[in-house]
Scaffold this motif. Structure first.
Motif, mmCIF file in Angstrom:
data_model
loop_
_atom_site.group_PDB
_atom_site.id
_atom_site.type_symbol
_atom_site.label_atom_id
_atom_site.label_comp_id
_atom_site.label_asym_id
_atom_site.label_seq_id
_atom_site.Cartn_x
_atom_site.Cartn_y
_atom_site.Cartn_z
ATOM 1 N N GLN A 197 67.900 22.064 24.347
ATOM 2 C CA GLN A 197 66.862 22.901 23.745
ATOM 3 C C GLN A 197 66.959 22.971 22.226
ATOM 4 O OE1 GLN A 197 66.870 26.805 25.497
ATOM 5 N NE2 GLN A 197 66.957 26.041 27.602
ATOM 6 N N PHE B 247 68.742 30.944 29.897
ATOM 7 C CA PHE B 247 68.202 30.410 31.150
ATOM 8 C C PHE B 247 69.310 30.281 32.188
ATOM 9 C CE2 PHE B 247 67.344 26.591 33.777
ATOM 10 C CZ PHE B 247 66.238 27.056 34.458
ATOM 11 N N SER C 162 62.605 26.880 27.172
ATOM 12 C CA SER C 162 63.145 26.717 28.523
ATOM 13 C C SER C 162 62.129 26.179 29.516
ATOM 14 C CB SER C 162 63.687 28.061 29.030
ATOM 15 O OG SER C 162 62.664 29.041 29.066
ATOM 16 N N GLN D 44 63.047 23.015 31.729
ATOM 17 C CA GLN D 44 64.041 23.308 32.754
ATOM 18 C C GLN D 44 63.488 24.276 33.803
ATOM 19 O OE1 GLN D 44 66.834 24.100 29.325
ATOM 20 N NE2 GLN D 44 68.352 23.703 30.909
ATOM 21 N N ASN E 74 71.850 23.392 28.600
ATOM 22 C CA ASN E 74 70.851 24.020 27.740
ATOM 23 C C ASN E 74 70.905 23.521 26.301
ATOM 24 O OD1 ASN E 74 70.050 25.526 29.916
ATOM 25 N ND2 ASN E 74 71.092 27.406 29.301
ATOM 26 N N GLY F 278 65.869 31.200 25.562
ATOM 27 C CA GLY F 278 65.979 29.889 26.183
ATOM 28 C C GLY F 278 67.395 29.578 26.622
ATOM 29 N N TYR F 279 68.367 29.935 25.788
ATOM 30 C CA TYR F 279 69.765 29.631 26.107
ATOM 31 C C TYR F 279 70.292 30.541 27.210
ATOM 32 C CZ TYR F 279 74.014 27.079 24.996
ATOM 33 O OH TYR F 279 75.074 26.216 25.064
#
Length: 406
Positions: A49, A366, A236, A239, A46, A363-364
């Protein structure tokens, strides 16, 4: 020597939209290249990102600066300076030898080029206010959102003839074109009587006033929350579409559908907002956003969620943001004609910084599923509704400007 034609409303709308689109292109065009960038610069998981997230975060932090300067020295010179910085740092991004160097340059670019996003609302507010401003901002968002819809496709096309560094080169070239347009055609919109002194106390007072007014604070923070969830999707998305749904080959198309829905909604908003009022339209959209987010949570917690289930709901929620964003912004800006630059910067700082931090966290988080994103969308929508209720003292769906003037 022929007299230069004055800048009309249509050209102004296109110019402001394309300035804001520079920012969007700098975010979204690089999305298809994240895998290649990660391989080239040895980035894991990740962490890729951050090339998006750090730009969003520092752009929010940098939003505090240009508005205060523009309230003193005028919109035009500060805007041109922001475009110049965007160009130089795009070139440096293309030349970055390591991922750490790229992150540092992207952080600087977001901060020092923040004026390209922070100043257009102030320039529009110099001319109009109320529901008409909401209509104009909606039209700007229609044009502006065309860029996120096509930017990944453009980025993919650039990758066919070059590498990820070429995308930053194209960013610099677009910056040159926009800088020339602004230099040649944009007049100064700040009147002499509305110029504010460059005094820390005066700047702090203006920005505090822009954020502390109860009737607007809920709209600023609320929009930060719902757009934070949107940023979580942007961070995200590559991914999510590639790994979770196994549809990396159509990622640009999926992203275009979602972003395009926002553009269509913004156009629709521009057609109805002066008739029904910014409050009625945005409050209705917020309730719908909460309902659709709840549906996303239900599907996300199914063991085999499919792309055909995820995309329509995500596109609908992004469309609803098209009815929320410009209207919330216009409602929040309306009381601050004399200090539009400081208000735009203060609102932009809170909105972008909060949204970037929230989006980065989403996002992190994910985990190979759409669950973190779905839960964040629902939580942000509910919290936003609470904040708007506080700003409106419990009364939603207020009248339009036209009704108030009767």
């Amino acid at each position: 020597m022929p007299v230069r034609k004055a800048l009309g409303e249509t050209e102004l709308l296109w110019m402001m939209a394309m300035l804001m689109a520079l920012n969007a292109f700098g975010i979204d065009a690089i999305l298809p290249a994240l895998d290649a960038l990660a391989r080239d610069l040895s980035v894991n998981g990740n962490d890729r990102q951050f090339v998006i997230g750090v730009y969003l975060l520092t752009a929010g932090m940098g939003a505090l600066v240009p508005g205060a300067l523009a309230d003193r020295f005028g919109r035009r010179p500060i805007l041109l300076g922001s475009v110049a910085v965007y160009i130089v740092l795009s070139v440096l991004s293309a030349l970055a030898p390591t991922y750490d160097a790229l992150i540092a340059v992207r952080a600087a670019q977001g901060f020092f080029a923040a004026g390209i996003v922070a100043l257009p609302p102030a320039i529009i507010r110099d001319r109009v206010g109320g529901d008409k401003m909401a209509r104009m901002m909606s039209l700007i968002f229609v044009i502006f959102l065309m860029v996120p819809a096509v930017a990944p496709t453009i980025g993919e096309a650039i990758l066919q003839v070059g590498n990820w560094r070429a995308i930053f080169g194209v960013m610099a070239g677009l910056g040159v074109l926009m800088g020339a347009w602004v230099h040649i055609r944009l007049p100064e919109s700040l009147s002499d009587e509305n110029k504010q002194p460059i005094e820390p106390r005066a700047i702090a007072a203006n920005m505090t006033r822009a954020l502390a007014l109860p009737s607007t604070a809920g709209y600023v923070i609320g929009s930060a929350l719902v757009f934070g969830a949107l940023f979580g999707f942007i961070n995200s998305s590559q991914q999510l579409i590639t790994e979770t749904f196994g549809a990396g080959d159509i990622f640009p198309l999926v992203f275009a559908v979602c972003a395009g829905s926002m553009a269509l909604a913004s156009w629709s908003n521009s057609r109805i907002v002066e008739r029904f009022g910014a409050r009625r339209v945005s409050h209705t959209a917020l309730f719908a956003f909460i309902v659709i987010s709840a549906c996303q949570v239900v599907f996300a917690f199914q063991p085999d969620e499919q792309l055909w289930q995820f995309v329509p709901l995500m596109a609908i929620n992004m469309a609803l943001l098209g009815f929320i964003g410009s209207n919330f912004g216009a409602i929040a800006m309306n009381p601050f004609f004399a200090i539009a630059g400081a208000a735009s910067s203060a609102h932009g700082f809170v909105r972008m910084t909060m949204a970037a931090v929230l989006g980065g966290a989403i996002g992190y988080a994910f985990d190979g599923t759409a669950r973190p994103l779905a839960l964040a969308l629902l939580a942000s929508g509910i919290t936003c509704l609470v904040l708007v209720l506080l700003s409106e003292k419990g009364k939603l769906f207020g009248p339009s400007d036209a009704e108030l003037s009767r």
